[in-house]
Motif scaffolding. Sequence first.
Motif, PDB file in Angstrom:
ATOM      1  N   ASP A 169       0.798  -1.219   0.000  1.00 17.05           N
ATOM      2  CA  ASP A 169       0.000   0.000   0.000  1.00 17.05           C
ATOM      3  C   ASP A 169       0.835   1.276   0.000  1.00 17.05           C
ATOM      4  OD1 ASP A 169      -2.156  -1.660  -0.020  1.00 17.05           O
ATOM      5  OD2 ASP A 169      -2.942  -1.097   1.940  1.00 17.05           O
ATOM      6  N   GLY A 170       2.145   1.132  -0.208  1.00 21.35           N
ATOM      7  CA  GLY A 170       2.984   2.310  -0.418  1.00 21.35           C
ATOM      8  C   GLY A 170       3.600   2.920   0.822  1.00 21.35           C
ATOM      9  N   PHE A 171       3.718   2.140   1.900  1.00 25.13           N
ATOM     10  CA  PHE A 171       4.330   2.649   3.119  1.00 25.13           C
ATOM     11  C   PHE A 171       5.758   2.102   3.248  1.00 25.13           C
ATOM     12  CE2 PHE A 171      -0.191   2.872   3.741  1.00 25.13           C
ATOM     13  CZ  PHE A 171      -0.354   4.137   4.282  1.00 25.13           C
ATOM     14  N   PRO A 172       6.764   2.955   3.050  1.00 18.28           N
ATOM     15  CA  PRO A 172       8.163   2.507   3.121  1.00 18.28           C
ATOM     16  C   PRO A 172       8.598   2.361   4.573  1.00 18.28           C
ATOM     17  CG  PRO A 172       8.066   4.846   2.592  1.00 18.28           C
ATOM     18  CD  PRO A 172       6.649   4.372   2.688  1.00 18.28           C
ATOM     19  N   THR A 173       8.473   1.160   5.109  1.00 19.05           N
ATOM     20  CA  THR A 173       8.662   0.952   6.541  1.00 19.05           C
ATOM     21  C   THR A 173      10.137   0.802   6.916  1.00 19.05           C
ATOM     22  OG1 THR A 173       8.359  -1.439   6.323  1.00 19.05           O
ATOM     23  CG2 THR A 173       6.404  -0.108   6.800  1.00 19.05           C
ATOM     24  N   PHE A 174      10.425   1.226   8.144  1.00 17.51           N
ATOM     25  CA  PHE A 174      11.733   1.051   8.771  1.00 17.51           C
ATOM     26  C   PHE A 174      11.463   0.622  10.205  1.00 17.51           C
ATOM     27  CE2 PHE A 174      15.438   2.764  11.147  1.00 17.51           C
ATOM     28  CZ  PHE A 174      16.436   2.051  10.515  1.00 17.51           C
ATOM     29  N   GLU A 175      11.804  -0.625  10.528  1.00 21.01           N
ATOM     30  CA  GLU A 175      11.450  -1.190  11.823  1.00 21.01           C
ATOM     31  C   GLU A 175      12.576  -1.003  12.840  1.00 21.01           C
ATOM     32  OE1 GLU A 175       9.883  -5.130  11.826  1.00 21.01           O
ATOM     33  OE2 GLU A 175       8.697  -4.822  10.015  1.00 21.01           O
ATOM     34  N   VAL A 176      12.176  -0.695  14.077  1.00 21.97           N
ATOM     35  CA  VAL A 176      13.126  -0.536  15.179  1.00 21.97           C
ATOM     36  C   VAL A 176      12.573  -1.276  16.390  1.00 21.97           C
ATOM     37  CG1 VAL A 176      14.318   1.064  16.711  1.00 21.97           C
ATOM     38  CG2 VAL A 176      13.890   1.714  14.327  1.00 21.97           C
ATOM     39  N   ASP A 177      13.362  -2.168  16.962  1.00 23.64           N
ATOM     40  CA  ASP A 177      12.980  -2.899  18.161  1.00 23.64           C
ATOM     41  C   ASP A 177      13.419  -2.103  19.382  1.00 23.64           C
ATOM     42  OD1 ASP A 177      12.715  -4.649  20.334  1.00 23.64           O
ATOM     43  OD2 ASP A 177      13.123  -6.412  19.105  1.00 23.64           O
ATOM     44  N   THR A 178      12.462  -1.481  20.075  1.00 17.94           N
ATOM     45  CA  THR A 178      12.812  -0.647  21.222  1.00 17.94           C
ATOM     46  C   THR A 178      13.094  -1.477  22.473  1.00 17.94           C
ATOM     47  OG1 THR A 178      10.479  -0.335  21.843  1.00 17.94           O
ATOM     48  CG2 THR A 178      11.474   1.290  20.344  1.00 17.94           C
ATOM     49  N   GLY A 179      12.875  -2.776  22.387  1.00 14.15           N
ATOM     50  CA  GLY A 179      13.322  -3.648  23.464  1.00 14.15           C
ATOM     51  C   GLY A 179      14.802  -3.932  23.351  1.00 14.15           C
ATOM     52  N   GLU A 180      15.311  -3.899  22.128  1.00 10.12           N
ATOM     53  CA  GLU A 180      16.723  -4.155  21.871  1.00 10.12           C
ATOM     54  C   GLU A 180      17.549  -2.876  21.920  1.00 10.12           C
ATOM     55  OE1 GLU A 180      19.495  -6.010  18.243  1.00 10.12           O
ATOM     56  OE2 GLU A 180      17.298  -6.190  18.196  1.00 10.12           O
ATOM     57  N   PHE A 181      16.967  -1.758  21.446  1.00 12.66           N
ATOM     58  CA  PHE A 181      17.688  -0.487  21.380  1.00 12.66           C
ATOM     59  C   PHE A 181      17.095   0.508  22.370  1.00 12.66           C
ATOM     60  CE2 PHE A 181      18.236  -2.291  17.116  1.00 12.66           C
ATOM     61  CZ  PHE A 181      19.616  -2.232  16.994  1.00 12.66           C
TER      62      PHE A 181
END
Length: 204
Positions: A169-181
């Motif tokens: 659907d056109g969403f350029p995602t960038f995932e971040v794990d806030t449990g890790e960082f």
Amino acid sequence: MPGLFITVDGPGGAGKSTLLPLLGAAFEAASHIVHLTREPSDGLLGRTARQRTADFHGNALACLVAADRFHHLAEEIEPALARGQIVLCDRYVPSSYVLQVLDGVPLDYVRHLNVPARRPDVAVILTAAPHMLEARLRERGAHSRFEHDGSSGPEVHLYEELRGVFADDGFPTFEVDTGEFPPQAAVQAISWHVGALLSRTQEV
């Protein structure tokens, strides 16, 4: 230079409210003008949606949130982007996909409602292990009925299941794990990603 639209979504307790001001400060330190906002917005429709999740359910809430989104885009987000600002938005369409589906609304209906919504330049998705999210929610308290049951598992899993839908659907995602960082490391990772995008934009 045209503005940059960055949205930040993720399950309750993932750290959106903590991360957004830090991210804004990082961009301002790099000489960018930043506009912080959120959805539901602080306008009349947004306040109604935010404060009355106990009263509105299913399709009614999905339509109310979508209506607020289009007004928010027209009155606040688009003008800020036209001024060349970096717009940082706490929750956007990905949150609607997840929360409205959890509220019993068919995914295709939510997708159709949000077809006209502007796509962000970066759609940051925060996540963490369900037990960590639940501990954070217990510490800070629930913000809406979606967080009252104390279980983050369904929300986390739905974000994972919808990765392909976000991309389609056109969403350029960038995932971040806030449990890790921790927050500052997460800000650094997002800033690096956005900086690379800005560099490519300026080259074009």
